[in-house]
Design a protein around this motif. Structure first.
Motif, short mmCIF file in Angstrom:
data_model
loop_
_atom_site.label_atom_id
_atom_site.label_comp_id
_atom_site.label_asym_id
_atom_site.label_seq_id
_atom_site.Cartn_x
_atom_site.Cartn_y
_atom_site.Cartn_z
N ILE A 143 -11.23 123.82 -19.09
CA ILE A 143 -11.85 124.86 -17.78
C ILE A 143 -12.76 125.89 -18.79
O ILE A 143 -13.83 126.27 -18.26
CB ILE A 143 -10.46 125.81 -17.38
N LYS A 144 -12.28 125.68 -19.66
CA LYS A 144 -12.89 126.99 -20.55
C LYS A 144 -14.75 125.89 -21.32
O LYS A 144 -16.09 127.35 -20.91
CB LYS A 144 -12.76 127.51 -21.82
N LEU A 145 -14.39 124.70 -21.05
CA LEU A 145 -15.59 123.94 -21.45
C LEU A 145 -17.17 124.40 -20.05
O LEU A 145 -17.66 124.74 -19.48
CB LEU A 145 -15.71 123.08 -21.29
N LYS B 151 -20.07 125.95 -18.69
CA LYS B 151 -21.35 125.96 -18.91
C LYS B 151 -22.21 126.61 -17.08
O LYS B 151 -23.16 126.85 -16.70
CB LYS B 151 -21.32 123.96 -18.05
N ALA B 152 -20.59 126.90 -15.95
CA ALA B 152 -21.38 127.57 -14.74
C ALA B 152 -22.09 129.02 -15.31
O ALA B 152 -22.72 129.24 -14.54
CB ALA B 152 -19.35 127.35 -14.01
N GLY B 153 -21.97 129.57 -16.20
CA GLY B 153 -21.50 130.59 -16.46
C GLY B 153 -23.16 130.62 -17.46
O GLY B 153 -23.94 131.63 -18.12
N GLN B 154 -24.14 129.78 -18.16
CA GLN B 154 -24.30 129.50 -19.38
C GLN B 154 -26.37 129.95 -19.09
O GLN B 154 -27.13 130.20 -19.86
CB GLN B 154 -25.50 127.81 -19.33
N PHE C 275 -24.70 137.87 -17.81
CA PHE C 275 -23.46 138.73 -17.54
C PHE C 275 -22.06 137.50 -18.82
O PHE C 275 -22.49 136.31 -18.78
CB PHE C 275 -22.53 139.39 -17.04
N SER C 276 -20.45 138.29 -19.08
CA SER C 276 -19.69 137.23 -19.68
C SER C 276 -18.26 138.01 -18.75
O SER C 276 -18.23 139.49 -18.60
CB SER C 276 -19.82 137.43 -20.93
N ILE C 277 -17.67 136.88 -18.77
CA ILE C 277 -15.69 137.71 -17.76
C ILE C 277 -15.52 137.15 -19.08
O ILE C 277 -15.30 136.76 -19.55
CB ILE C 277 -16.03 136.17 -17.13
N GLN C 278 -14.43 138.61 -19.18
CA GLN C 278 -13.65 138.73 -20.93
C GLN C 278 -12.36 138.49 -19.52
O GLN C 278 -12.06 139.26 -19.12
CB GLN C 278 -13.50 139.65 -21.13
#
Length: 112
Positions: A96-98, A102-105, A109-112
């Motif tokens: 799921i992390k991968l 990929k979805a956020g490449q 912003f980043s999700i913490q």
């Protein structure tokens, strides 16, 4: 949604979960419209409430249902990632992390 959110703040978790589930059913019955009539994914609120209530398996299911509707939604991918980690399913969580990465490449912003 509003009452469920207020109930969570007031530590009325059971009532909040019930209301979030009702909101999901209501959202599922909305007519298709572009743009959508409702911009907040109700399952994310329900999943988050379930995570906070330590109902990790149920939270995982809720987020996976959302991913069937909104494939590769970075916000929905965060949910099962957290749920799987909490269940010590690290190999599944890594998958799921991968997908989340990929979805956020291209996101700024980043999700913490």
């Amino acid at each position: 949604m509003l009452q469920a959110s207020l109930d969570r703040k007031q530590q009325k978790q059971q009532r909040a979960l019930t209301l979030f589930k009702e909101a999901v059913a209501t959202e599922d019955n909305l007519n298709y419209n572009e743009p959508p009539d409702w911009f907040f994914w109700v399952r994310h609120y329900l999943g988050d409430a379930l995570l906070n209530d330590k109902k990790f398996n149920e939270a995982e299911q809720v987020f996976r249902e959302d991913l069937q509707i909104w494939e590769n939604n970075i916000w929905a991918l965060e949910g099962p990632y957290k749920a799987l980690l909490a269940q010590h399913k690290t190999q599944e969580a890594e998958t799921i992390k991968l997908a989340k990465e990929k979805a956020g490449q291209y996101a700024n912003f980043s999700i913490q």
